[in-house]
Design a protein around this motif. Structure first.
Motif, PDB file in Angstrom:
ATOM      1  N   VAL A 166       6.706   1.702  -1.724  1.00 44.68           N
ATOM      2  CA  VAL A 166       5.352   2.041  -2.140  1.00 44.68           C
ATOM      3  C   VAL A 166       4.696   0.847  -2.833  1.00 44.68           C
ATOM      4  O   VAL A 166       5.282   0.214  -3.719  1.00 44.68           O
ATOM      5  CB  VAL A 166       5.366   3.256  -3.084  1.00 44.68           C
ATOM      6  N   VAL A 167       3.474   0.540  -2.413  1.00 41.71           N
ATOM      7  CA  VAL A 167       2.667  -0.487  -3.062  1.00 41.71           C
ATOM      8  C   VAL A 167       1.908   0.192  -4.205  1.00 41.71           C
ATOM      9  O   VAL A 167       1.063   1.055  -3.969  1.00 41.71           O
ATOM     10  CB  VAL A 167       1.686  -1.133  -2.065  1.00 41.71           C
ATOM     11  N   ALA A 168       2.229  -0.191  -5.426  1.00 38.25           N
ATOM     12  CA  ALA A 168       1.633   0.445  -6.598  1.00 38.25           C
ATOM     13  C   ALA A 168       0.510  -0.419  -7.156  1.00 38.25           C
ATOM     14  O   ALA A 168       0.743  -1.561  -7.550  1.00 38.25           O
ATOM     15  CB  ALA A 168       2.690   0.677  -7.668  1.00 38.25           C
ATOM     16  N   ASP A 169      -0.704   0.131  -7.157  1.00 39.31           N
ATOM     17  CA  ASP A 169      -1.814  -0.542  -7.829  1.00 39.31           C
ATOM     18  C   ASP A 169      -1.895   0.064  -9.218  1.00 39.31           C
ATOM     19  O   ASP A 169      -2.542   1.093  -9.431  1.00 39.31           O
ATOM     20  CB  ASP A 169      -3.107  -0.329  -7.045  1.00 39.31           C
ATOM     21  N   SER A 170      -1.208  -0.554 -10.163  1.00 33.46           N
ATOM     22  CA  SER A 170      -1.004   0.064 -11.468  1.00 33.46           C
ATOM     23  C   SER A 170      -0.941  -0.995 -12.565  1.00 33.46           C
ATOM     24  O   SER A 170      -0.463  -2.108 -12.340  1.00 33.46           O
ATOM     25  CB  SER A 170       0.305   0.861 -11.440  1.00 33.46           C
ATOM     26  N   ASP A 171      -1.397  -0.624 -13.752  1.00 29.02           N
ATOM     27  CA  ASP A 171      -1.243  -1.485 -14.915  1.00 29.02           C
ATOM     28  C   ASP A 171       0.124  -1.298 -15.563  1.00 29.02           C
ATOM     29  O   ASP A 171       0.518  -2.076 -16.433  1.00 29.02           O
ATOM     30  CB  ASP A 171      -2.328  -1.172 -15.950  1.00 29.02           C
ATOM     31  N   GLU A 172       0.840  -0.282 -15.152  1.00 28.85           N
ATOM     32  CA  GLU A 172       2.068   0.121 -15.831  1.00 28.85           C
ATOM     33  C   GLU A 172       3.330  -0.200 -15.043  1.00 28.85           C
ATOM     34  O   GLU A 172       4.371  -0.516 -15.625  1.00 28.85           O
ATOM     35  CB  GLU A 172       2.008   1.625 -16.114  1.00 28.85           C
ATOM     36  N   PHE A 173       3.251  -0.130 -13.712  1.00 34.13           N
ATOM     37  CA  PHE A 173       4.450  -0.259 -12.891  1.00 34.13           C
ATOM     38  C   PHE A 173       4.378  -1.495 -12.004  1.00 34.13           C
ATOM     39  O   PHE A 173       3.289  -1.953 -11.641  1.00 34.13           O
ATOM     40  CB  PHE A 173       4.632   0.993 -12.032  1.00 34.13           C
ATOM     41  N   PRO A 174       5.527  -2.043 -11.616  1.00 34.73           N
ATOM     42  CA  PRO A 174       5.529  -3.244 -10.778  1.00 34.73           C
ATOM     43  C   PRO A 174       5.010  -2.964  -9.372  1.00 34.73           C
ATOM     44  O   PRO A 174       5.144  -1.851  -8.859  1.00 34.73           O
ATOM     45  CB  PRO A 174       7.009  -3.648 -10.748  1.00 34.73           C
ATOM     46  N   CYS A 175       4.413  -3.966  -8.775  1.00 35.35           N
ATOM     47  CA  CYS A 175       3.955  -3.877  -7.390  1.00 35.35           C
ATOM     48  C   CYS A 175       4.893  -4.726  -6.532  1.00 35.35           C
ATOM     49  O   CYS A 175       4.918  -5.951  -6.651  1.00 35.35           O
ATOM     50  CB  CYS A 175       2.520  -4.363  -7.260  1.00 35.35           C
ATOM     51  N   ILE A 176       5.657  -4.065  -5.681  1.00 35.72           N
ATOM     52  CA  ILE A 176       6.545  -4.757  -4.749  1.00 35.72           C
ATOM     53  C   ILE A 176       5.918  -4.614  -3.369  1.00 35.72           C
ATOM     54  O   ILE A 176       5.979  -3.557  -2.743  1.00 35.72           O
ATOM     55  CB  ILE A 176       7.964  -4.170  -4.796  1.00 35.72           C
ATOM     56  N   ASP A 177       5.269  -5.644  -2.932  1.00 35.83           N
ATOM     57  CA  ASP A 177       4.463  -5.601  -1.712  1.00 35.83           C
ATOM     58  C   ASP A 177       5.227  -6.266  -0.577  1.00 35.83           C
ATOM     59  O   ASP A 177       5.094  -7.468  -0.333  1.00 35.83           O
ATOM     60  CB  ASP A 177       3.128  -6.299  -1.971  1.00 35.83           C
ATOM     61  N   GLU A 178       6.048  -5.476   0.101  1.00 37.43           N
ATOM     62  CA  GLU A 178       6.884  -5.977   1.185  1.00 37.43           C
ATOM     63  C   GLU A 178       6.763  -5.041   2.380  1.00 37.43           C
ATOM     64  O   GLU A 178       6.749  -3.822   2.229  1.00 37.43           O
ATOM     65  CB  GLU A 178       8.356  -6.052   0.754  1.00 37.43           C
ATOM     66  N   ALA A 179       6.701  -5.629   3.573  1.00 35.62           N
ATOM     67  CA  ALA A 179       6.665  -4.838   4.801  1.00 35.62           C
ATOM     68  C   ALA A 179       8.096  -4.495   5.198  1.00 35.62           C
ATOM     69  O   ALA A 179       8.849  -5.366   5.624  1.00 35.62           O
ATOM     70  CB  ALA A 179       5.976  -5.623   5.913  1.00 35.62           C
ATOM     71  N   THR A 180       8.469  -3.232   5.047  1.00 43.99           N
ATOM     72  CA  THR A 180       9.843  -2.829   5.333  1.00 43.99           C
ATOM     73  C   THR A 180       9.941  -1.680   6.334  1.00 43.99           C
ATOM     74  O   THR A 180      11.053  -1.255   6.663  1.00 43.99           O
ATOM     75  CB  THR A 180      10.561  -2.407   4.040  1.00 43.99           C
ATOM     76  N   ALA A 181       8.809  -1.183   6.829  1.00 43.49           N
ATOM     77  CA  ALA A 181       8.832  -0.022   7.719  1.00 43.49           C
ATOM     78  C   ALA A 181       7.684  -0.091   8.706  1.00 43.49           C
ATOM     79  O   ALA A 181       6.842  -0.999   8.649  1.00 43.49           O
ATOM     80  CB  ALA A 181       8.749   1.267   6.893  1.00 43.49           C
ATOM     81  N   ASP A 182       7.626   0.897   9.592  1.00 40.29           N
ATOM     82  CA  ASP A 182       6.542   0.956  10.565  1.00 40.29           C
ATOM     83  C   ASP A 182       5.318   1.681   9.999  1.00 40.29           C
ATOM     84  O   ASP A 182       4.415   2.062  10.735  1.00 40.29           O
ATOM     85  CB  ASP A 182       7.009   1.612  11.867  1.00 40.29           C
ATOM     86  N   PHE A 183       5.304   1.874   8.690  1.00 38.90           N
ATOM     87  CA  PHE A 183       4.123   2.413   8.005  1.00 38.90           C
ATOM     88  C   PHE A 183       4.067   1.812   6.610  1.00 38.90           C
ATOM     89  O   PHE A 183       5.057   1.276   6.107  1.00 38.90           O
ATOM     90  CB  PHE A 183       4.172   3.948   7.937  1.00 38.90           C
ATOM     91  N   SER A 184       2.892   1.872   6.008  1.00 40.29           N
ATOM     92  CA  SER A 184       2.696   1.418   4.639  1.00 40.29           C
ATOM     93  C   SER A 184       2.206   2.577   3.788  1.00 40.29           C
ATOM     94  O   SER A 184       1.547   3.505   4.291  1.00 40.29           O
ATOM     95  CB  SER A 184       1.682   0.275   4.579  1.00 40.29           C
ATOM     96  N   TYR A 185       2.522   2.527   2.499  1.00 47.08           N
ATOM     97  CA  TYR A 185       2.183   3.627   1.598  1.00 47.08           C
ATOM     98  C   TYR A 185       1.745   3.018   0.264  1.00 47.08           C
ATOM     99  O   TYR A 185       2.508   2.292  -0.372  1.00 47.08           O
ATOM    100  CB  TYR A 185       3.416   4.506   1.388  1.00 47.08           C
ATOM    101  N   ALA A 186       0.511   3.289  -0.129  1.00 46.08           N
ATOM    102  CA  ALA A 186      -0.020   2.757  -1.385  1.00 46.08           C
ATOM    103  C   ALA A 186      -0.453   3.891  -2.299  1.00 46.08           C
ATOM    104  O   ALA A 186      -1.039   4.885  -1.838  1.00 46.08           O
ATOM    105  CB  ALA A 186      -1.197   1.825  -1.123  1.00 46.08           C
ATOM    106  N   ARG A 187      -0.160   3.736  -3.588  1.00 53.99           N
ATOM    107  CA  ARG A 187      -0.622   4.685  -4.601  1.00 53.99           C
ATOM    108  C   ARG A 187      -1.512   3.901  -5.564  1.00 53.99           C
ATOM    109  O   ARG A 187      -1.058   3.022  -6.289  1.00 53.99           O
ATOM    110  CB  ARG A 187       0.553   5.340  -5.338  1.00 53.99           C
ATOM    111  N   LEU A 188      -2.793   4.248  -5.550  1.00 51.11           N
ATOM    112  CA  LEU A 188      -3.815   3.495  -6.267  1.00 51.11           C
ATOM    113  C   LEU A 188      -4.129   4.222  -7.577  1.00 51.11           C
ATOM    114  O   LEU A 188      -4.672   5.329  -7.568  1.00 51.11           O
ATOM    115  CB  LEU A 188      -5.056   3.348  -5.394  1.00 51.11           C
ATOM    116  N   GLN A 189      -3.794   3.590  -8.697  1.00 47.58           N
ATOM    117  CA  GLN A 189      -3.756   4.281  -9.981  1.00 47.58           C
ATOM    118  C   GLN A 189      -4.690   3.668 -11.028  1.00 47.58           C
ATOM    119  O   GLN A 189      -4.487   3.840 -12.229  1.00 47.58           O
ATOM    120  CB  GLN A 189      -2.313   4.256 -10.502  1.00 47.58           C
TER     121      GLN A 189
END
Length: 246
Positions: A166-189
């Motif tokens: 999960v790509v986390a757009d957050s002030d609190e949690f780390p953002c690990i932005d890596e392509a590892t699957a045939d889909f992407s999932y972002a949680r915008l906080q």
């Protein structure tokens, strides 16, 4: 490839009169959300099991092409030894979520911020997650919230199993932005109460470009506005949908 944009859940009192029209019947809120968003992240499953009939009813309330992601039970992920969660995982997956049918999107596995990366334990946990349930293919998204997961070994584990980080757009949690699957999932906080659309125009343009890039690269994209100024999240999702012309 498809792009799906939404929010967490659909029952939230401050959305009545802001997202939902005044006096809109509460029992028809999901119907309305299904007409104005393209995805919803079901969060109630994190706290407890739901009835199979509930999943079937939710699927019937939304149009073709709509997707629900389903947040996995906390009893699967909030444990000292993840590899010991087989029974909890089975209970979660057999509660009836496959009654969503073709409306089923990814399963979201969220880990507490205190959970640190242990390669062997995490690998054994991921091996417990099946590729299908009741004949329905499953996709798995991994939301880690501890800096220790910034480890090539974690990325490799996810990539080997076609699971999205999960790509986390957050002030609190780390953002690990890596392509590892045939889909992407972002949680915008980071939605803000002082911005009518939650995210300002520059931020919306940024995430629209990211979604398009994921799709152009052959990946389905799921983006959910979560937390932050929650009252603004439906407006943020609609603004992003409008930018993508979908």
């Amino acid at each position: 490839m498809s792009i799906h944009i939404g929010v967490g859940g659909w029952t939230y009192e401050p959305w009545r009169g802001t997202f939902y029209p005044p006096k809109h019947p509460q029992k028809r809120e999901l119907d309305y959300a299904g007409q104005h968003l393209t995805a919803i992240e079901i969060n109630g499953t994190y706290y407890g099991s739901q009835k199979p009939e509930s999943f079937a009813n939710w699927a019937a309330a939304v149009p073709d092409g709509f997707k629900f992601s389903v947040k996995a039970s906390r009893f699967c992920t909030n444990r000292k030894q993840l590899a010991e969660g087989a029974a909890s995982i089975e209970k979660f997956l057999t509660q009836g979520l496959t009654r969503l049918g073709d409306r089923l999107g990814p399963i979201l596995w969220q880990f507490m911020a205190t959970k640190t990366f242990d390669r062997d334990d995490f690998a054994r946990f991921l091996d417990l997650l099946p590729e299908s349930q009741d004949g329905l293919p499953l996709r798995h998204a991994l939301e880690v919230r501890n800096e220790s997961f910034r480890d090539p070994a974690f990325v490799d584990l996810a990539r080997e199993r076609n699971m999205a980080i999960v790509v986390a757009d957050s002030d609190e949690f780390p953002c690990i932005d890596e392509a590892t699957a045939d889909f992407s999932y972002a949680r915008l906080q980071r939605s803000r109460d002082d911005v009518a659309t939650g995210y300002d125009e520059a931020a919306l343009d940024h995430w629209a470009a990211r979604a398009k890039a994921w799709a152009a690269g052959g990946r389905d994209a799921y983006l959910f506005f979560i937390a932050g100024a929650k009252v603004r999240n439906p407006a943020a999702a609609q603004a992003l949908i409008a930018r993508l012309g979908a």
